[in-house]
Design a protein around this motif. Sequence first.
Motif, PDB file in Angstrom:
ATOM      1  N   THR A 212       0.842  -1.199   0.000  1.00 53.14           N
ATOM      2  CA  THR A 212       0.000   0.000   0.000  1.00 53.14           C
ATOM      3  C   THR A 212       0.871   1.242   0.000  1.00 53.14           C
ATOM      4  O   THR A 212       2.018   1.221   0.471  1.00 53.14           O
ATOM      5  N   ARG A 213       0.339   2.317  -0.547  1.00 55.09           N
ATOM      6  CA  ARG A 213       1.002   3.614  -0.544  1.00 55.09           C
ATOM      7  C   ARG A 213      -0.047   4.672  -0.197  1.00 55.09           C
ATOM      8  O   ARG A 213      -1.208   4.562  -0.616  1.00 55.09           O
TER       9      ARG A 213
ATOM     10  N   ASN B 179      -8.440  10.435   6.267  1.00 57.81           N
ATOM     11  CA  ASN B 179      -9.064   9.283   6.917  1.00 57.81           C
ATOM     12  C   ASN B 179      -9.042   8.023   6.050  1.00 57.81           C
ATOM     13  O   ASN B 179      -9.756   7.063   6.326  1.00 57.81           O
ATOM     14  N   HIS B 180      -8.225   8.001   5.011  1.00 54.95           N
ATOM     15  CA  HIS B 180      -8.135   6.809   4.166  1.00 54.95           C
ATOM     16  C   HIS B 180      -7.251   5.754   4.828  1.00 54.95           C
ATOM     17  O   HIS B 180      -6.285   6.084   5.519  1.00 54.95           O
ATOM     18  N   PHE B 181      -7.584   4.499   4.591  1.00 56.94           N
ATOM     19  CA  PHE B 181      -6.865   3.423   5.277  1.00 56.94           C
ATOM     20  C   PHE B 181      -6.930   2.130   4.471  1.00 56.94           C
ATOM     21  O   PHE B 181      -7.749   1.964   3.573  1.00 56.94           O
ATOM     22  N   VAL B 182      -6.029   1.199   4.825  1.00 59.42           N
ATOM     23  CA  VAL B 182      -6.126  -0.213   4.437  1.00 59.42           C
ATOM     24  C   VAL B 182      -5.854  -0.987   5.716  1.00 59.42           C
ATOM     25  O   VAL B 182      -4.874  -0.702   6.422  1.00 59.42           O
TER      26      VAL B 182
ATOM     27  N   ILE C 272      -0.379   1.592  11.953  1.00 58.12           N
ATOM     28  CA  ILE C 272       0.829   2.034  11.266  1.00 58.12           C
ATOM     29  C   ILE C 272       0.508   3.382  10.650  1.00 58.12           C
ATOM     30  O   ILE C 272      -0.410   3.502   9.829  1.00 58.12           O
ATOM     31  N   GLY C 273       1.271   4.415  10.997  1.00 60.59           N
ATOM     32  CA  GLY C 273       0.994   5.737  10.468  1.00 60.59           C
ATOM     33  C   GLY C 273      -0.102   6.418  11.264  1.00 60.59           C
ATOM     34  O   GLY C 273      -0.274   6.179  12.453  1.00 60.59           O
TER      35      GLY C 273
ATOM     36  N   VAL D 282      -4.122  -1.656  11.283  1.00 65.79           N
ATOM     37  CA  VAL D 282      -4.596  -0.537  10.464  1.00 65.79           C
ATOM     38  C   VAL D 282      -3.404   0.233   9.904  1.00 65.79           C
ATOM     39  O   VAL D 282      -2.489   0.600  10.654  1.00 65.79           O
ATOM     40  N   ARG D 283      -3.435   0.485   8.610  1.00 67.18           N
ATOM     41  CA  ARG D 283      -2.431   1.368   8.024  1.00 67.18           C
ATOM     42  C   ARG D 283      -3.110   2.611   7.463  1.00 67.18           C
ATOM     43  O   ARG D 283      -4.086   2.524   6.713  1.00 67.18           O
TER      44      ARG D 283
END
Length: 472
Positions: A178-179, A223-226, A424-425, A460-461
């Motif tokens: 992911t980026r 608020n975007h995540f993977v 993460i992040g 959560v990233r």
Amino acid sequence: MNTLTLTGKDLLEIGFKPGKAIGIAISIMEETHPETSKEKQLLLLAKVLASPSDYQEDEVLAPLAEALLPPKQEEIISLMPEAKEYTIYGAAGIEAGVLSQMDTAMRLPVSVGGALMPDAHQGYGLPIGGVLATKDAVIPYAVGVDIGCRMSMSLYAIDADILTKQSEQLKRMLLDNTRFGTATFKNPKDHAIMERPEFAAIPVVKSLKDRAYSQLGSSGGGNHFVEFGVVELHDAQNEFGLPTGHYLAALSHSGSRGIGASIAGHYTKLAMQNCRLPQEARHLAWLDLNTAEGQEYWLAMNLAGDYASACHHQIHERLATALGEQPLAVVENHHNFAWKEKDAAGNEVIVHRKGATPAGQGVLGIIPGSMATPGFIVRGKGEASSLNSASHGAGRVMSRTKAKQTLSLPQVQLYLQEAGVEVIGSGLDEAPMVYKDIRQVMQSQQDLVEVVGTFNPRIVRMCGDEMYMEKD
């Protein structure tokens, strides 16, 4: 030949005011009446000065006539005196500013219906969590800046114990595949979306093609995540044909990246130039769908939505490869979009859902909570008073600025630890405490959706400090 040159002083003497009209008058006389005597030139110019509107269609004198006429007053489109009625869900948790924004939207002459979802909070133009139906008009700011922002979930036949037994490997998968924000893959994967004809046919979209390619498969900031988590399917009659029980799941939330933001900015500016509204409604300027500009935005908006979907598909393809498993089922839905739908009377309307989930009869969707609270796989009930919509999440109760001023990192870390979630992040502005209670939000929309399954995030990233070296 006329050897006496017309001067600005001559024009001032017959009543011209200082300004560009004098230069235009002299230029016209020099180019089109060089053989005419100075006296006759002044006589003609005096006639134009006395009644410029009589010369607006004159092939030669029209530019002078336009310069002499008073500037046109920009016509302001009046709002309706009263807001049309709309349904509010979860009214106790919605602030006055949100209601004021929605009232303004419901006073637009093109508005024919609306609803507020229980996660609603203030935005630009239409509030986030606002649903607005219009007639033959699309409002770029009622769609939103992140066009086609969406949720996507994959369910796997993998024991959920992997989340504790192999948490480090799963974190590594998220980091490798992911980026976020400005980070992109060095070698983006190709996708058919890049061959769409809109990239050649629409000038503003054409200029965005290279950037769109470079950002394929990546996610935005904010608020975007993977994330990885556990889904518990409750409904034995679920559309996936899967037994009830627990499943490993990957969930992503992101939108159309730079291409969507640029399209939104370009067409919002165009709408505001062509559709002048009172100050309080200026961000609700619309494009008529019967015009070339309206049709062009519609095509560009749909392209951005499909591009957002393509990015999610690549995220989940990368994770599936890393897991060595193909998903048992996939759920996907978007918000920040406009749809052509039928109202209760069978008339076509344009339904804007700015931060609202489509919830037509039998339509599946995902409503997330925060990084430390449950999300839900839902099935729409097709409630007409909500314009077939539901919330798109929990909704903020604290601004990003207030969150940074109010919360501390140790406080948030303790909260996450107690919830059993690794992050993460991210930053303080996305802490779980800045969101409404998702359970109360779901309670407020029982008439809109039924729960098929519950998702609990575990790893959560989000966009934030890069703590590891990433590889492509």
